[in-house]
Design a protein around this motif. Sequence first.
Motif, PDB file in Angstrom:
ATOM      1  N   VAL A  21      52.189  43.928  58.339  1.00 41.53           N
ATOM      2  CA  VAL A  21      51.371  42.131  58.322  1.00 41.53           C
ATOM      3  C   VAL A  21      51.422  42.700  59.195  1.00 41.53           C
ATOM      4  N   ALA A  22      49.694  42.306  59.919  1.00 37.10           N
ATOM      5  CA  ALA A  22      49.148  42.430  61.496  1.00 37.10           C
ATOM      6  C   ALA A  22      49.781  41.533  62.365  1.00 37.10           C
ATOM      7  N   ASN A  23      50.123  41.954  63.905  1.00 35.06           N
ATOM      8  CA  ASN A  23      51.097  40.947  64.766  1.00 35.06           C
ATOM      9  C   ASN A  23      50.278  41.352  66.576  1.00 35.06           C
TER      10      ASN A  23
ATOM     11  N   ILE B 110      43.691  57.048  60.957  1.00 33.01           N
ATOM     12  CA  ILE B 110      44.683  56.198  62.103  1.00 33.01           C
ATOM     13  C   ILE B 110      43.850  57.609  63.223  1.00 33.01           C
ATOM     14  N   PHE B 111      43.492  58.870  63.679  1.00 34.48           N
ATOM     15  CA  PHE B 111      43.714  59.538  64.553  1.00 34.48           C
ATOM     16  C   PHE B 111      42.161  58.961  65.616  1.00 34.48           C
ATOM     17  N   CYS B 112      40.589  57.917  64.519  1.00 35.27           N
ATOM     18  CA  CYS B 112      40.066  58.151  65.205  1.00 35.27           C
ATOM     19  C   CYS B 112      39.620  56.844  65.996  1.00 35.27           C
ATOM     20  N   GLN B 113      41.277  55.677  65.906  1.00 39.48           N
ATOM     21  CA  GLN B 113      41.631  55.232  66.513  1.00 39.48           C
ATOM     22  C   GLN B 113      41.331  55.796  68.555  1.00 39.48           C
ATOM     23  N   PHE B 114      41.628  57.025  68.849  1.00 34.56           N
ATOM     24  CA  PHE B 114      41.985  57.149  69.533  1.00 34.56           C
ATOM     25  C   PHE B 114      40.585  57.328  70.023  1.00 34.56           C
ATOM     26  N   ASP B 115      39.643  57.782  70.152  1.00 26.26           N
ATOM     27  CA  ASP B 115      38.219  58.028  69.920  1.00 26.26           C
ATOM     28  C   ASP B 115      37.241  57.044  70.661  1.00 26.26           C
TER      29      ASP B 115
ATOM     30  N   GLU C 264      32.455  53.001  67.385  1.00 21.61           N
ATOM     31  CA  GLU C 264      31.858  51.726  67.559  1.00 21.61           C
ATOM     32  C   GLU C 264      32.740  50.415  66.040  1.00 21.61           C
ATOM     33  N   ALA C 265      32.489  49.064  66.634  1.00 22.33           N
ATOM     34  CA  ALA C 265      33.216  48.644  65.630  1.00 22.33           C
ATOM     35  C   ALA C 265      32.154  48.082  64.419  1.00 22.33           C
ATOM     36  N   ALA C 266      32.399  47.928  63.185  1.00 22.53           N
ATOM     37  CA  ALA C 266      31.009  47.651  62.251  1.00 22.53           C
ATOM     38  C   ALA C 266      31.495  46.678  61.768  1.00 22.53           C
ATOM     39  N   ASP C 267      32.520  45.863  62.124  1.00 23.81           N
ATOM     40  CA  ASP C 267      32.601  44.838  61.771  1.00 23.81           C
ATOM     41  C   ASP C 267      32.594  43.170  62.805  1.00 23.81           C
ATOM     42  N   GLU C 268      32.993  41.973  61.822  1.00 26.02           N
ATOM     43  CA  GLU C 268      32.862  41.069  63.043  1.00 26.02           C
ATOM     44  C   GLU C 268      33.633  41.116  64.208  1.00 26.02           C
ATOM     45  N   GLY C 269      34.373  40.127  64.781  1.00 28.74           N
ATOM     46  CA  GLY C 269      35.157  39.602  65.808  1.00 28.74           C
ATOM     47  C   GLY C 269      35.603  41.106  66.971  1.00 28.74           C
ATOM     48  N   SER C 270      36.577  41.125  67.745  1.00 30.92           N
ATOM     49  CA  SER C 270      36.822  41.673  68.750  1.00 30.92           C
ATOM     50  C   SER C 270      38.059  42.705  68.527  1.00 30.92           C
ATOM     51  N   GLY C 271      38.329  42.223  67.481  1.00 29.45           N
ATOM     52  CA  GLY C 271      39.449  43.766  67.085  1.00 29.45           C
ATOM     53  C   GLY C 271      40.820  43.833  67.796  1.00 29.45           C
ATOM     54  N   ASP C 272      41.370  44.409  67.649  1.00 32.72           N
ATOM     55  CA  ASP C 272      42.909  45.334  68.477  1.00 32.72           C
ATOM     56  C   ASP C 272      42.890  46.723  68.814  1.00 32.72           C
ATOM     57  N   VAL C 273      44.364  46.691  69.388  1.00 35.20           N
ATOM     58  CA  VAL C 273      44.405  47.809  69.265  1.00 35.20           C
ATOM     59  C   VAL C 273      45.432  48.262  68.181  1.00 35.20           C
ATOM     60  N   LYS C 274      45.410  49.470  68.235  1.00 39.39           N
ATOM     61  CA  LYS C 274      45.269  50.539  67.166  1.00 39.39           C
ATOM     62  C   LYS C 274      47.350  49.707  66.354  1.00 39.39           C
ATOM     63  N   TYR C 275      48.030  50.030  68.251  1.00 33.71           N
ATOM     64  CA  TYR C 275      49.431  49.749  67.738  1.00 33.71           C
ATOM     65  C   TYR C 275      49.739  48.507  67.031  1.00 33.71           C
ATOM     66  N   HIS C 276      48.797  47.694  66.785  1.00 36.12           N
ATOM     67  CA  HIS C 276      49.187  46.076  65.924  1.00 36.12           C
ATOM     68  C   HIS C 276      48.629  45.566  64.641  1.00 36.12           C
TER      69      HIS C 276
ATOM     70  N   GLN D 248      40.909  36.018  62.851  1.00 34.72           N
ATOM     71  CA  GLN D 248      40.224  36.633  62.003  1.00 34.72           C
ATOM     72  C   GLN D 248      39.431  37.153  63.061  1.00 34.72           C
ATOM     73  N   ALA D 249      39.630  37.070  64.305  1.00 33.38           N
ATOM     74  CA  ALA D 249      39.297  37.716  65.077  1.00 33.38           C
ATOM     75  C   ALA D 249      39.430  38.985  65.475  1.00 33.38           C
ATOM     76  N   LYS D 250      40.943  39.248  65.498  1.00 27.62           N
ATOM     77  CA  LYS D 250      41.389  40.929  65.708  1.00 27.62           C
ATOM     78  C   LYS D 250      41.954  41.054  64.674  1.00 27.62           C
ATOM     79  N   TRP D 251      42.067  40.392  63.367  1.00 28.19           N
ATOM     80  CA  TRP D 251      42.012  41.903  62.679  1.00 28.19           C
ATOM     81  C   TRP D 251      41.273  41.736  60.252  1.00 28.19           C
ATOM     82  N   VAL D 252      40.106  40.165  60.871  1.00 21.27           N
ATOM     83  CA  VAL D 252      39.451  40.232  60.222  1.00 21.27           C
ATOM     84  C   VAL D 252      40.015  39.905  59.042  1.00 21.27           C
ATOM     85  N   ARG D 253      41.080  38.843  59.737  1.00 20.61           N
ATOM     86  CA  ARG D 253      41.936  38.286  58.153  1.00 20.61           C
ATOM     87  C   ARG D 253      41.442  36.550  58.244  1.00 20.61           C
TER      88      ARG D 253
END
Length: 1032
Positions: A380-382, A338-343, A347-359, A775-780
């Motif tokens: 569940v991510a939202n 959780i804490f490393c999300q504030f750094d 760098e993102a290792a997965d495909e996609g664009s990711g999402d903010v930590k509180y989603h 999938q882009a946000k949550w690798v789902r």
Amino acid sequence: MSQLRPLLSRLGAQAVRLLATRDILERSWHSRSSGSPAAFPSSPGGGSSSYMEAMYLAWLANPQSVHKGSADASWAASMGHPASPALSRLLLASTRRPQSWDSFFQKASQEAPRATPEGRPMPSSPTTNSKLVEDHLAVQSLIRAYQIRGHHVAQLDPLGILDADLDSFVPFDLITTMDKLAFYDLRETDLDKEFQLPTTTFIGGSESTLSLREIIRRLESTYCQHIGLEFMFINDVEQCQWIRQKFETPGVMQFSNEEKRTLLARLVRSMRFEDFLARKWSSEKRFGLEGCEVMIPALKTIIDKSSEMGIENIILGMPHRGRLNVLANVIRKDLEQIFCQFDPKLEAADEGSGDVKYHLGMYHERINRVTNRNITLSLVANPSHLEAVDPVVQGKTKAEQFYRGDAQGRKVMSILVHGDAAFAGQGVVYETFHLSDLPSYTTNGTVHVVVNNQIGFTTDPRMARSSPYPTDVARVVNAPIFHVNADDPEAVIYVCSVAAEWRNTFNKDVVVDLVCYRRRGHNEMDEPMFTQPLMYKQIHRQVPVLKKYADKLISEGTVTLQEFEEEIAKYDRICEEAYGRSKDKKILHIKHWLDSPWPGFFTVDGEPKSMTCPPTGVPEDVLTHIGTVASSVPLEDFKIHTGLSRILRSRAEMAQKQTVDWALAEYMAFGSLLKEGIHVRLSGQDVERGTFSHRHHVLHDQEVDRRTCVPMNHLWPKQAPYTVCNSSLSEYGVLGFELGYAMASPNALVLWEAQFGDFHNTAQCIIDQFISTGQAKWVRHNGIVLLLPHGMEGMGPEHSSARPERFLQMSNDDSDTYPVFTEDFEVSQLYDCNWIVVNCSTPASYFHVLRRQILLPFRKPLIIFTPKSLLRHPEAKSSFDQMVSGTSFQRVIPEDGVAVQAPGQVRRLIFCTGKVYYDLVKERSSQGLEGQVALTRLEQISPFPFDLIAQEAERFPSAELVWCQEEHKNMGYYDYISPRFMTILGRTRPIWYVGREPAAAPATGNRNAHLVSLRKFLDTAFDLRAFEGKMF
């Protein structure tokens, strides 16, 4: 009899109420009965008065012959219908009843005046016994008033500045001041009198009588302190009694010292986590929980109690506020992750664009420390779209219950956390509630926790809702609502424990309303004093709940100050150590935040196990068998509609000729997957029959009500189950539900069908925020299928277009990049896209694309624009040869007629998709242009079949290229396909447009205008000189 007349006269209003209640019930019975008034269980003589006379005469003859039971039993029995649940509820609802007929007549007769020889009553004055009868009944009314309306004066706001129900009105039947006793015809001198307690209250505990003073004190203690209860609208007596017992029983809210220490420790973790984030990242948005820190022990209590009652899997949905705290202290996500999300350098290792930590979401299996049982938690991510996750959570919960065979919800349940403004304001909340008791959608009860900040961003609740409470929407499904002051942790924990027990006892929804505040603004950078100055002045003075509760426990000797400080230091040390480890993390793995893993489906690294897709055809004997079942009724003595008999005969004829139409192709796709062990679920409005009366997957017996047959479930002895279910009239809620259902397992084909494709836009939030981008946000991964009826057929602007342009605009394939055509290009292209968009022109294509959806080594959402008129078009049929083993889905169906014999002579190559192909074929034939005009169909539009389109363009080198569509130019497919054609052609040849002109509405409502525009673009399509001299 002369004695009875003055008795009735003497009883006055009490007798009138007694008789009126019976008259009302008798009239109600008559109105529901098809028989004569005698159908009502009548009293001797028929009338209420004569009935009482008969009862009284019987009592005079033998007091033992009348009822001596409790008030409820004697009253119900006296009405002659004690076994009726409906009547019992009415009787229990009656506010004034005698304790028993025996005691009633004893007291009444003592005061009855003597009669004169002529039968006239002698003058008399009221007696003590007469008032005692009325006072007892008045006390019962008083108790009921507190049960119904006590919550209106409960002390719920920890700030003490607002009424939680937005109204300072005090109900006149609550004894908030001594003068209110007069409403019940009671006086202050009655306060120390003893009264018999009715069976509809538990405030007496083991005592059957209490003084009026004590009755009022106990009612105020139960209903008017830090807990406000709304439950008396529930129309089930057993459930109401259950709630009364849980809250009214004296001493019921007692906690052991160990339980108090556990609660304090959980509060420490909740508050110190927020404090730690505030110290380390003071300028970062995190949507902290300050002001409602008690939510963490609240959720943990619900989980503990549910685990104790046998729950093994809990799916949670919640907004962004407090999410990081829940991840850390409820789900138990590693703090360093959780804490490393504030750094900012992570760098993102997965495909996609990711999402903010509180989603982000999370899935975790662990041992529940309180029950020592295994528990699986899934958050569940939202998106930021508040409440959008609600139906998704419910769908995932339903699927988990289905796969476990947990039909009663004894092993899997859901918890939904809401904000007060969103709970009242977002319509999807209402839609989700209305799924809660539908057979194919129920999750057997959800615990709803409302974090009631008493503000929505900057909007005062008095401007945000018209209802008294933000939770009033839950009343539509008879869910009990427990309001509680969030600054009283013990009250919160008790309420949450009862809520969890309610859900697992009655399998119904329940709402916990945590009335709290928001210590900071909407986010940590926001200034709330601009709009709520008085509220935030009070908040700045507010003592944090942790300090309040710690001081309480220290003062009562439960913990010492040293123990409290050591607990704080212990958790601070844990956070600091995790913070140190977080600095070593340089790469963010979004897959570590996956909320719905599919063990064994992907490799350990989360990659597909192959990049190939086997052929999607099936053996001929399988098709024949499915055709036979699809055209029959598997149950004996089952009478179907004569019109349906004709449809089944038509199916049988097609199967014998080895051809299929659209409905039969779908049947064969579903049936073949069921044979292979793949669960199929089809949901939506009217899907059982089909909007266009083409499907008929559920047969109805014409002579037996609610007797149905689903032939699809009679195909094979050990097949997977098939679920087909008409939904409520909802798109947003139901599509979200099916999306959640599809999340649970990759080995299921889950389809949602819109009544008309046009209506999907009321579910646009689910499409935009979850399906397109999930999938882009949550690798789902998610393999949900959307069936959207589409086609310009003169049915008006709301029954024509599924808006293909919107889906294509959101497709992520690059229009300007010419791909490299590798051996696995087709499958790789599908893997790289965010979803698949198709418009099939043949039943065989539809059959194959449905089967491909399961046979692919990964999952992608599939958008299918399904036909309307083609369902019965004589040319829209396919043969078994196009569906047998070895065949596959064709992304492009090339020209295979006269034109291919001399491709150099072809002057125009028209590309199209869907239904318009049949219009073009008919027009080409009528003009005799088969050798000069070739027609090529795009079955798969996105991802764009660059390789096959390039082949077709090269096959007819002298032909001018045309894109023809029936949609308007600014809609449909042209804006998507045009730049991709240019990339293929190197911008050396144009792709001309033929179709309707740009327009605001997707279709005309005038039949003639529709035909004129059709005629116009068909003329253009086959005018071989239409584009001479034009520049591109």
